[in-house]
Design a protein around this motif. Structure first.
Motif, PDB file in Angstrom:
ATOM      1  N   UNK A 141      -8.630 -43.157 -47.402  1.00 34.51           N
ATOM      2  CA  UNK A 141      -7.618 -42.500 -48.221  1.00 34.51           C
ATOM      3  C   UNK A 141      -7.228 -43.460 -49.347  1.00 34.51           C
ATOM      4  N   UNK A 142      -7.335 -42.969 -50.575  1.00 33.63           N
ATOM      5  CA  UNK A 142      -6.969 -43.762 -51.747  1.00 33.63           C
ATOM      6  C   UNK A 142      -5.684 -43.163 -52.312  1.00 33.63           C
ATOM      7  N   UNK A 143      -4.659 -43.980 -52.406  1.00 35.04           N
ATOM      8  CA  UNK A 143      -3.376 -43.511 -52.925  1.00 35.04           C
ATOM      9  C   UNK A 143      -3.287 -43.868 -54.396  1.00 35.04           C
ATOM     10  N   UNK A 144      -3.198 -42.841 -55.226  1.00 36.53           N
ATOM     11  CA  UNK A 144      -2.990 -42.958 -56.666  1.00 36.53           C
ATOM     12  C   UNK A 144      -1.494 -42.802 -56.884  1.00 36.53           C
ATOM     13  N   UNK A 145      -0.791 -43.864 -57.120  1.00 39.07           N
ATOM     14  CA  UNK A 145       0.646 -43.769 -57.287  1.00 39.07           C
ATOM     15  C   UNK A 145       1.025 -44.213 -58.685  1.00 39.07           C
ATOM     16  N   UNK A 146       1.871 -43.429 -59.328  1.00 39.50           N
ATOM     17  CA  UNK A 146       2.379 -43.833 -60.630  1.00 39.50           C
ATOM     18  C   UNK A 146       3.202 -45.101 -60.443  1.00 39.50           C
TER      19      UNK A 146
ATOM     20  N   UNK B 192      -1.568 -36.650 -64.273  1.00 42.75           N
ATOM     21  CA  UNK B 192      -1.781 -37.911 -64.958  1.00 42.75           C
ATOM     22  C   UNK B 192      -0.818 -38.957 -64.403  1.00 42.75           C
ATOM     23  N   UNK B 193      -1.357 -40.126 -64.078  1.00 40.83           N
ATOM     24  CA  UNK B 193      -0.546 -41.236 -63.600  1.00 40.83           C
ATOM     25  C   UNK B 193      -0.951 -42.488 -64.347  1.00 40.83           C
ATOM     26  N   UNK B 194      -0.046 -43.445 -64.368  1.00 39.90           N
ATOM     27  CA  UNK B 194      -0.345 -44.753 -64.936  1.00 39.90           C
ATOM     28  C   UNK B 194      -0.426 -45.723 -63.771  1.00 39.90           C
ATOM     29  N   UNK B 195      -1.643 -46.140 -63.441  1.00 37.84           N
ATOM     30  CA  UNK B 195      -1.836 -47.021 -62.307  1.00 37.84           C
ATOM     31  C   UNK B 195      -1.295 -48.409 -62.616  1.00 37.84           C
ATOM     32  N   UNK B 196      -0.685 -49.047 -61.606  1.00 38.96           N
ATOM     33  CA  UNK B 196      -0.289 -50.441 -61.814  1.00 38.96           C
ATOM     34  C   UNK B 196      -1.528 -51.322 -61.866  1.00 38.96           C
TER      35      UNK B 196
ATOM     36  N   UNK C  35     -14.079 -52.430 -57.412  1.00 39.53           N
ATOM     37  CA  UNK C  35     -14.685 -51.106 -57.397  1.00 39.53           C
ATOM     38  C   UNK C  35     -14.985 -50.706 -55.956  1.00 39.53           C
ATOM     39  N   UNK C  36     -14.696 -49.443 -55.607  1.00 39.84           N
ATOM     40  CA  UNK C  36     -14.978 -48.956 -54.263  1.00 39.84           C
ATOM     41  C   UNK C  36     -16.380 -48.389 -54.178  1.00 39.84           C
ATOM     42  N   UNK C  37     -16.996 -48.542 -53.011  1.00 40.39           N
ATOM     43  CA  UNK C  37     -18.319 -47.967 -52.770  1.00 40.39           C
ATOM     44  C   UNK C  37     -18.150 -46.489 -52.435  1.00 40.39           C
ATOM     45  N   UNK C  38     -19.142 -45.642 -52.727  1.00 41.29           N
ATOM     46  CA  UNK C  38     -19.043 -44.224 -52.389  1.00 41.29           C
ATOM     47  C   UNK C  38     -18.955 -44.036 -50.879  1.00 41.29           C
ATOM     48  N   UNK C  39     -18.050 -43.187 -50.447  1.00 45.45           N
ATOM     49  CA  UNK C  39     -17.836 -42.921 -49.034  1.00 45.45           C
ATOM     50  C   UNK C  39     -17.067 -41.627 -48.875  1.00 45.45           C
ATOM     51  N   UNK C  40     -16.760 -41.269 -47.646  1.00 43.55           N
ATOM     52  CA  UNK C  40     -15.966 -40.077 -47.374  1.00 43.55           C
ATOM     53  C   UNK C  40     -14.518 -40.427 -47.696  1.00 43.55           C
ATOM     54  N   UNK C  41     -14.054 -39.975 -48.833  1.00 40.22           N
ATOM     55  CA  UNK C  41     -12.716 -40.375 -49.264  1.00 40.22           C
ATOM     56  C   UNK C  41     -11.896 -39.169 -49.682  1.00 40.22           C
ATOM     57  N   UNK C  42     -10.594 -39.345 -49.583  1.00 38.06           N
ATOM     58  CA  UNK C  42      -9.638 -38.363 -50.070  1.00 38.06           C
ATOM     59  C   UNK C  42      -8.676 -39.094 -50.985  1.00 38.06           C
ATOM     60  N   UNK C  43      -8.338 -38.449 -52.091  1.00 36.17           N
ATOM     61  CA  UNK C  43      -7.449 -39.078 -53.063  1.00 36.17           C
ATOM     62  C   UNK C  43      -6.087 -38.416 -52.976  1.00 36.17           C
ATOM     63  N   UNK C  44      -5.084 -39.227 -52.717  1.00 35.68           N
ATOM     64  CA  UNK C  44      -3.710 -38.773 -52.591  1.00 35.68           C
ATOM     65  C   UNK C  44      -2.946 -39.280 -53.809  1.00 35.68           C
ATOM     66  N   UNK C  45      -2.285 -38.387 -54.522  1.00 43.80           N
ATOM     67  CA  UNK C  45      -1.597 -38.754 -55.755  1.00 43.80           C
ATOM     68  C   UNK C  45      -0.103 -38.553 -55.596  1.00 43.80           C
ATOM     69  N   UNK C  46       0.655 -39.618 -55.879  1.00 45.48           N
ATOM     70  CA  UNK C  46       2.118 -39.561 -55.853  1.00 45.48           C
ATOM     71  C   UNK C  46       2.626 -39.540 -57.286  1.00 45.48           C
TER      72      UNK C  46
ATOM     73  N   UNK D 295     -11.142 -28.910 -70.852  1.00 50.04           N
ATOM     74  CA  UNK D 295     -11.586 -29.018 -69.473  1.00 50.04           C
ATOM     75  C   UNK D 295     -10.682 -30.051 -68.800  1.00 50.04           C
ATOM     76  N   UNK D 296      -9.636 -29.592 -68.094  1.00 52.23           N
ATOM     77  CA  UNK D 296      -8.686 -30.549 -67.528  1.00 52.23           C
ATOM     78  C   UNK D 296      -9.260 -31.283 -66.327  1.00 52.23           C
ATOM     79  N   UNK D 297      -8.815 -32.503 -66.147  1.00 56.00           N
ATOM     80  CA  UNK D 297      -9.216 -33.289 -64.988  1.00 56.00           C
ATOM     81  C   UNK D 297      -8.390 -32.850 -63.786  1.00 56.00           C
ATOM     82  N   UNK D 298      -8.919 -33.103 -62.586  1.00 58.19           N
ATOM     83  CA  UNK D 298      -8.184 -32.754 -61.378  1.00 58.19           C
ATOM     84  C   UNK D 298      -6.950 -33.630 -61.245  1.00 58.19           C
ATOM     85  N   UNK D 299      -5.881 -33.061 -60.749  1.00 59.00           N
ATOM     86  CA  UNK D 299      -4.689 -33.836 -60.452  1.00 59.00           C
ATOM     87  C   UNK D 299      -3.777 -34.029 -61.639  1.00 59.00           C
TER      88      UNK D 299
END
Length: 135
Positions: free
Chosen positions: A100-105, A44-48, A55-66, A38-42
């Motif tokens: 908008x949360x940026x997930x950048x390697x 794989x990145x190694x966060x700095x 920790x972020x509170x739940x809200x209307x968010x979009x995750x952007x992955x570089x 069962x693969x995860x969405x997106x």
């Protein structure tokens, strides 16, 4: 008087077939989980890491992955920088601020990160966070 033969007592024994069935189910279950069937969405990145990460509170968010090879994904779907703002405008809900949360390697160039953030700001999105992990 009649004498009846007493039946010989049978020794208790363990049934092997049900035990083998259970063990096979457990084996298959753990193999499938360990292989990430069962693969995860997106991607794989190694966060700095950052010592002030929180920790972020739940809200209307979009995750952007570089990704490292110029890949860009919005909530697990591949996209381009030009199509980013219209896609986010389509996901925006009235009366709520989109975060908008940026997930950048950690290997992504800073110039690419700044380009994406600049595009988002030009599109009217001001609440932008960069995802990190605690060391």
């Amino acid at each position: 008087m009649r004498a009846w033969d007493e039946p010989t007592k049978r020794k208790a024994h363990i049934e092997l077939i049900p035990m083998i069935d259970v063990m096979m189910f457990l084996l298959v279950f753990f193999v499938l989980i360990s292989l990430n069937v069962i693969p995860a969405l997106g991607m794989k990145t190694q966060l700095p890491s950052a010592s002030t990460a929180q920790q972020l509170k739940p809200q209307n968010k979009s995750i952007l992955t570089l990704g490292l090879n110029g890949e860009l994904q919005l909530d697990g779907q591949a996209t381009s920088v030009d199509a980013l703002v219209p896609a986010l405008k389509g996901l925006e809900k009235p009366d709520t601020k989109t975060v908008i949360i940026i997930n950048s390697d950690k290997g992504v160039e800073v110039a690419r990160l700044v380009e994406v953030m600049d595009t988002l700001r030009a599109g009217g999105f001001t609440s932008i966070s960069i995802a990190t992990r605690k060391p």
